[in-house]
Design a protein around this motif. Structure first.
Motif, mmCIF file in Angstrom:
data_model
loop_
_atom_site.group_PDB
_atom_site.id
_atom_site.type_symbol
_atom_site.label_atom_id
_atom_site.label_comp_id
_atom_site.label_asym_id
_atom_site.label_seq_id
_atom_site.Cartn_x
_atom_site.Cartn_y
_atom_site.Cartn_z
ATOM 1 N N GLY A 1 -3.719 -78.036 -4.819
ATOM 2 C CA GLY A 1 -4.285 -78.996 -3.880
ATOM 3 C C GLY A 1 -3.268 -79.950 -3.312
ATOM 4 O O GLY A 1 -3.496 -80.559 -2.269
ATOM 5 N N GLY A 2 -2.129 -80.122 -3.998
ATOM 6 C CA GLY A 2 -1.079 -80.981 -3.469
ATOM 7 C C GLY A 2 -1.549 -82.411 -3.271
ATOM 8 O O GLY A 2 -2.221 -82.996 -4.129
ATOM 9 N N ALA A 3 -1.214 -82.976 -2.117
ATOM 10 C CA ALA A 3 -1.537 -84.381 -1.844
ATOM 11 C C ALA A 3 -3.041 -84.623 -1.786
ATOM 12 O O ALA A 3 -3.496 -85.758 -1.944
ATOM 13 C CB ALA A 3 -0.884 -84.834 -0.541
ATOM 14 N N TYR A 4 -3.830 -83.577 -1.570
ATOM 15 C CA TYR A 4 -5.285 -83.722 -1.624
ATOM 16 C C TYR A 4 -5.713 -84.183 -3.010
ATOM 17 O O TYR A 4 -6.621 -85.016 -3.155
ATOM 18 C CB TYR A 4 -5.924 -82.381 -1.276
ATOM 19 C CG TYR A 4 -7.427 -82.362 -1.283
ATOM 20 C CD1 TYR A 4 -8.153 -83.222 -0.465
ATOM 21 C CD2 TYR A 4 -8.125 -81.459 -2.077
ATOM 22 C CE1 TYR A 4 -9.544 -83.192 -0.458
ATOM 23 C CE2 TYR A 4 -9.510 -81.420 -2.074
ATOM 24 C CZ TYR A 4 -10.214 -82.286 -1.265
ATOM 25 O OH TYR A 4 -11.586 -82.258 -1.257
ATOM 26 N N VAL A 5 -5.017 -83.670 -4.030
ATOM 27 C CA VAL A 5 -5.270 -84.090 -5.412
ATOM 28 C C VAL A 5 -4.559 -85.402 -5.708
ATOM 29 O O VAL A 5 -5.146 -86.333 -6.279
ATOM 30 C CB VAL A 5 -4.819 -83.001 -6.403
ATOM 31 C CG1 VAL A 5 -4.929 -83.496 -7.840
ATOM 32 C CG2 VAL A 5 -5.635 -81.733 -6.212
ATOM 33 N N TYR A 6 -3.272 -85.508 -5.325
ATOM 34 C CA TYR A 6 -2.496 -86.700 -5.651
ATOM 35 C C TYR A 6 -3.129 -87.956 -5.058
ATOM 36 O O TYR A 6 -3.257 -88.986 -5.727
ATOM 37 C CB TYR A 6 -1.065 -86.586 -5.114
ATOM 38 C CG TYR A 6 -0.365 -85.290 -5.424
ATOM 39 C CD1 TYR A 6 -0.655 -84.560 -6.572
ATOM 40 C CD2 TYR A 6 0.604 -84.775 -4.552
ATOM 41 C CE1 TYR A 6 -0.014 -83.358 -6.845
ATOM 42 C CE2 TYR A 6 1.262 -83.594 -4.820
ATOM 43 C CZ TYR A 6 0.941 -82.877 -5.965
ATOM 44 O OH TYR A 6 1.582 -81.706 -6.223
ATOM 45 N N GLY A 7 -3.530 -87.873 -3.788
ATOM 46 C CA GLY A 7 -4.126 -89.039 -3.138
ATOM 47 C C GLY A 7 -5.422 -89.447 -3.782
ATOM 48 O O GLY A 7 -5.691 -90.644 -3.970
ATOM 49 N N ARG A 8 -6.250 -88.456 -4.150
ATOM 50 C CA ARG A 8 -7.531 -88.775 -4.766
ATOM 51 C C ARG A 8 -7.342 -89.415 -6.139
ATOM 52 O O ARG A 8 -8.041 -90.368 -6.500
ATOM 53 C CB ARG A 8 -8.366 -87.495 -4.882
ATOM 54 C CG ARG A 8 -9.809 -87.737 -5.294
ATOM 55 C CD ARG A 8 -10.618 -86.458 -5.302
ATOM 56 N NE ARG A 8 -10.192 -85.531 -6.333
ATOM 57 C CZ ARG A 8 -9.619 -84.356 -6.089
ATOM 58 N NH1 ARG A 8 -9.377 -83.996 -4.840
ATOM 59 N NH2 ARG A 8 -9.278 -83.560 -7.088
ATOM 60 N N GLU A 9 -6.378 -88.897 -6.922
ATOM 61 C CA GLU A 9 -6.166 -89.391 -8.277
ATOM 62 C C GLU A 9 -5.427 -90.727 -8.308
ATOM 63 O O GLU A 9 -5.679 -91.562 -9.173
ATOM 64 C CB GLU A 9 -5.378 -88.350 -9.091
ATOM 65 C CG GLU A 9 -6.107 -87.043 -9.315
ATOM 66 C CD GLU A 9 -7.340 -87.207 -10.186
ATOM 67 O OE1 GLU A 9 -7.314 -88.097 -11.071
ATOM 68 O OE2 GLU A 9 -8.321 -86.470 -9.980
ATOM 69 N N ARG A 10 -4.523 -90.939 -7.372
ATOM 70 C CA ARG A 10 -3.667 -92.128 -7.419
ATOM 71 C C ARG A 10 -4.085 -93.234 -6.463
ATOM 72 O O ARG A 10 -3.801 -94.413 -6.707
ATOM 73 C CB ARG A 10 -2.213 -91.729 -7.107
ATOM 74 C CG ARG A 10 -1.614 -90.743 -8.102
ATOM 75 C CD ARG A 10 -1.260 -91.442 -9.390
ATOM 76 N NE ARG A 10 -0.882 -90.482 -10.442
ATOM 77 C CZ ARG A 10 -0.340 -90.828 -11.592
ATOM 78 N NH1 ARG A 10 -0.088 -92.113 -11.838
ATOM 79 N NH2 ARG A 10 -0.042 -89.919 -12.497
ATOM 80 N N LEU A 11 -4.733 -92.881 -5.354
ATOM 81 C CA LEU A 11 -5.036 -93.878 -4.324
ATOM 82 C C LEU A 11 -6.527 -94.040 -4.055
ATOM 83 O O LEU A 11 -6.949 -95.093 -3.586
ATOM 84 C CB LEU A 11 -4.320 -93.512 -3.010
ATOM 85 C CG LEU A 11 -2.803 -93.351 -3.088
ATOM 86 C CD1 LEU A 11 -2.268 -92.820 -1.758
ATOM 87 C CD2 LEU A 11 -2.132 -94.677 -3.428
#
Length: 421
Positions: free
Chosen positions: A76-86
């Protein structure tokens, strides 16, 4: 790539050389054959500076992606990173920007393939290529290491032939005599050109996500990121500068197939079919993979309710999201029939830059015990992505902003519809 049973997990079979090849093959696609013409219009003689800026930004983004992938190994890349971190909205915008940017990237690849293979018939040939590769992709796409090495060898051989032709022409030795480059184009000219050239680096994300497939991932991924981006940057500097000198700014910016024009000007017309074949292999190989990637990302977002849920339906032995594939192909065909190559490159770059803006912002939220990169890396990547995205042609920035607003509206609407999970 070999895999073991679910109990034992994936076999870490790739070494540094394989990881570098994966990254280089992902970057050396349609971009190197297409971006230098529209970028030279804005940067002129400062095109090498624009290439250098794009390469440094790609390195920052790749390091941030690799560190985040180590902490969030799911796809998922940034789709996952953004959801988890931001937060959920930022994850959604990152996924939306990925789908938008990579869909436009597919149009660039198809148009570039057609421009080299059959000039004058770019649009119908590009549309036909998308249809054929969508049908092929319905059976699933796999790229074993031998295919990666083969594709890389073909592209490198083609670029080597073009560089050799330019060197043998004698025009590179007469740099001082080349006119028509124009004066200093201004900061927006250089930065806008860097934003376009960034498109040619965007495949680096593949090497940044290889942590589960390489031996000694902590050192191998970092080494592969540095070597692949550094090598590709050097190659782009050589090719881009050579095209600028051999063709001159005015001819370069009007060229639909700069590599073909370069070997013609250099006096080697027999190389034209070689260049066309190399460009076709690079573009079609990248297009086949990317059509699958965009369809898969669309299906993932649909499964989470961020896009219409019917797009997530998977069918067949290869579990392919057929509806997502058809929709992506239809949008790509619409783009190749309406946009020119420069507009498609700019729009693709805008979406990709927004995607990595979220990636770098997410990397800033990594803690000291989470292998956080040096602060300068994600901060430089964040600022660089925003600056280059805003430096692209104003109509592209405006259209991209409207598309992002549409994505935000979809997220808002999805949050207010009843779930059918």
């Amino acid at each position: 790539m070999n895999t073991s049973s679910p109990r034992s997990g994936p076999v870490r079979s790739l070494g540094t050389a394989d990881a570098v090849a994966v990254g280089a093959a992902a970057m050396l696609g349609a971009g190197v054959f297409s971006v230098f013409a529209p970028a030279a219009e804005g940067a002129g003689a400062w095109l090498p500076v624009a290439i250098l800026i794009a390469g440094v930004l790609a390195y920052c983004n790749a390091v941030s992606s690799a560190r985040l992938a180590a902490r969030h190994p799911e796809s998922g890349g940034a789709y996952v990173y953004g959801r988890e971190r931001l937060g959920d909205l930022w994850g959604h915008l990152a996924g939306w920007a990925f789908v938008v940017g990579k869909t436009a990237s597919c149009a660039v690849m198809a148009l570039t393939f057609a421009a080299y293979l059959l000039p004058g018939w770019e649009r119908p040939l590009a549309a036909a290529a998308v249809i054929v590769l969508t049908v092929v992709g319905h059976r699933g796409v796999r790229r074993p290491p031998v295919a990666v090495w083969s594709l890389l060898a073909v592209v490198l051989a083609t670029l080597a032939a073009v560089v050799a032709a330019m060197l043998l022409s004698g025009r590179l030795a007469a740099v001082a005599e080349v006119d028509g480059m124009g004066p200093w184009p201004g900061s927006f000219g250089v930065l806008g050109a860097a934003g376009m050239v960034f498109f040619a680096f965007s495949g680096y994300a593949r090497v940044a996500s290889l942590g589960g497939s390489v031996r000694d991932p902590r050192t191998t991924v970092q080494r592969a990121v540095t070597l692949s981006i550094g090598g590709v940057l050097l190659l782009y500097l050589v090719v881009g500068t050579g095209l600028l000198i051999v063709l001159g700014r005015e001819r370069l910016i009007t060229s639909g197939a700069p590599m073909t024009d370069a070997v013609l000007v250099a006096g080697f017309p027999w190389l034209v079919p070689v260049v066309a074949a190399g460009a076709a292999v690079a573009c079609l190989g990248a297009l086949l993979t990317l059509l699958s990637d965009v369809s898969r990302a669309t299906a993932v977002m649909a499964s989470r309710g961020h896009l219409p849920r019917p797009l997530a339906l998977r069918r067949g032995r290869h579990a392919v999201a057929l509806r997502a594939q058809v929709l992506v192909a239809a949008v790509v065909i619409a783009l190749v029939l309406t946009l020119d190559l420069a507009a498609a490159v700019s729009f693709a770059s805008f979406g990709i830059l927004v995607h990595y803006t979220v990636t770098n912002a997410s990397a800033l939220r990594l803690g000291p015990d989470e292998t956080r990169p040096p602060l300068l890396v994600p901060l430089g990547g964040l600022v660089g992505c925003v600056v280059l995205a805003c430096s692209l042609p104003l109509p592209v920035v405006g259209a991209g902003t409207v598309v992002l607003a549409l994505g935000s509206g979809l997220w808002w609407l999805a949050g207010r519809l009843p779930s059918r999970d």
